[in-house]
Scaffold this motif. Structure first.
Motif, PDB file in Angstrom:
ATOM      1  N   SER A 170      27.242  -3.793   6.581  1.00  0.00           N
ATOM      2  CA  SER A 170      26.342  -3.740   7.728  1.00  0.00           C
ATOM      3  C   SER A 170      24.890  -3.619   7.297  1.00  0.00           C
ATOM      4  CB  SER A 170      26.717  -2.574   8.645  1.00  0.00           C
ATOM      5  OG  SER A 170      26.787  -1.349   7.927  1.00  0.00           O
ATOM      6  N   ASP A 171      24.649  -3.122   6.076  1.00  0.00           N
ATOM      7  CA  ASP A 171      23.277  -3.060   5.572  1.00  0.00           C
ATOM      8  C   ASP A 171      22.733  -4.439   5.249  1.00  0.00           C
ATOM      9  OD1 ASP A 171      25.290  -3.029   3.617  1.00  0.00           O
ATOM     10  OD2 ASP A 171      24.044  -2.024   2.124  1.00  0.00           O
ATOM     11  N   CYS A 218      24.506  -5.995  13.692  1.00  0.00           N
ATOM     12  CA  CYS A 218      24.444  -4.593  14.117  1.00  0.00           C
ATOM     13  C   CYS A 218      23.592  -4.447  15.373  1.00  0.00           C
ATOM     14  CB  CYS A 218      23.872  -3.728  13.003  1.00  0.00           C
ATOM     15  SG  CYS A 218      24.919  -3.573  11.538  1.00  0.00           S
ATOM     16  N   ASP A 270      27.732   4.867  10.699  1.00  0.00           N
ATOM     17  CA  ASP A 270      27.593   4.312   9.353  1.00  0.00           C
ATOM     18  C   ASP A 270      28.316   5.164   8.318  1.00  0.00           C
ATOM     19  OD1 ASP A 270      25.944   2.287  10.326  1.00  0.00           O
ATOM     20  OD2 ASP A 270      24.128   3.476  10.033  1.00  0.00           O
ATOM     21  N   HIS A 309      28.226   5.149   4.380  1.00  0.00           N
ATOM     22  CA  HIS A 309      27.512   4.583   3.244  1.00  0.00           C
ATOM     23  C   HIS A 309      27.967   5.243   1.958  1.00  0.00           C
ATOM     24  CE1 HIS A 309      24.168   3.601   0.551  1.00  0.00           C
ATOM     25  NE2 HIS A 309      23.882   2.613   1.384  1.00  0.00           N
ATOM     26  N   CYS A 350      27.153  -0.191   2.880  1.00  0.00           N
ATOM     27  CA  CYS A 350      27.463   0.464   4.143  1.00  0.00           C
ATOM     28  C   CYS A 350      28.553  -0.287   4.904  1.00  0.00           C
ATOM     29  CB  CYS A 350      26.199   0.564   5.019  1.00  0.00           C
ATOM     30  SG  CYS A 350      26.424   1.588   6.492  1.00  0.00           S
ATOM     31  N   SER A 377      30.193  -0.002   8.708  1.00  0.00           N
ATOM     32  CA  SER A 377      29.925   0.646   9.997  1.00  0.00           C
ATOM     33  C   SER A 377      31.083   0.462  10.959  1.00  0.00           C
ATOM     34  CB  SER A 377      28.641   0.087  10.625  1.00  0.00           C
ATOM     35  OG  SER A 377      27.516   0.397   9.833  1.00  0.00           O
TER      36      SER A 377
END
Length: 225
Positions: A163-164, A170, A182, A184, A195, A197
């Motif tokens: 997701s990062d 997102c 999240d 991480h 990450c 999520s």
């Protein structure tokens, strides 16, 4: 604790702590074995999803025995979900991974693939089945999120890995009223943090800020979407 660890803890406490961290991450969490083989595994040599350890730890505590799972992007995770869920539908775009999954698939795992483009996004949704879990960890992640969200049951979970790296997906999910949680950290195979999520429809009074994960602070490998 091994003899070496006990000695280090006694005479060199900081070095002992460092060795304990290495032992936990590389041996107990099987990071070294998964890095060596390129295959996500747990400490018992069993298949593990290629997501962060914090996300895996959270999901491992939940009961998915009655859940129908849709997975965009398969692999070791397909086997992990199949061992825990009622049914798993996996969409895979890579031929080699599709063949590998098909060879090892148990009876409750249905594989679609290899498929590309709109077929990748839409093919698992044509039957109208609703899912308790939707995992997005493959191609076209924003497109998959947009297409699949209407097929997530009201109390279900949508899991977005990396997701990062996928800020647009997102952002769109949050705009639909989804709460972003999240997880991480380190995970199998990789030498950097990232990450994973989990999105849920349960409302939160504290909105997600959408801030990026920065390598200087978190040690992850950030790539633009």
């Amino acid at each position: 604790m091994t003899l070496l660890e006990r000695v280090l803890h006694h005479f060199f406490p900081r070095a002992g702590k460092a060795l304990a961290v290495i032992h936990t991450l590389f041996i107990k969490r099987a990071l070294w074995e998964s890095m060596r083989t390129g295959i996500p595994l747990d400490g018992h040599g069993q298949p593990a999803p290629w997501i962060t350890f914090p996300a895996l730890d959270y999901l491992s505590r939940l009961d998915f025995s009655q859940a129908h799972v849709l997975e965009y992007g398969g692999g070791q995770s397909s086997l992990w979900w199949a061992a825990r869920a009622k049914t798993v539908t996996t969409v895979e775009g890579r031929k080699e991974w599709a063949e590998r999954i098909r060879r090892n698939a148990p009876g409750n795992l249905s594989l679609i693939g290899p498929v590309e483009g709109l077929d990748y996004v839409e093919s698992p949704l044509k039957g109208g089945l609703m899912f308790e879990v939707i995992v997005i960890d493959g191609f076209l992640r924003l497109e998959c999120a947009r297409a699949a969200l209407p097929f997530l049951v009201e109390h279900g979970l949508l899991i977005l890995d990396n997701s990062d790296w996928n800020a647009p997906a997102c952002r769109w999910l949050r705009e639909q009223g989804m709460m972003q949680i999240d997880f991480h950290g380190f995970g199998p195979v990789n030498d950097y943090t990232w990450c994973t999520s989990v999105f849920t429809r349960r409302q939160s009074a504290v909105p997600h800020r959408g801030d990026p994960w920065t390598e200087a602070v978190y040690g992850n490998l950030v790539q633009p979407a």
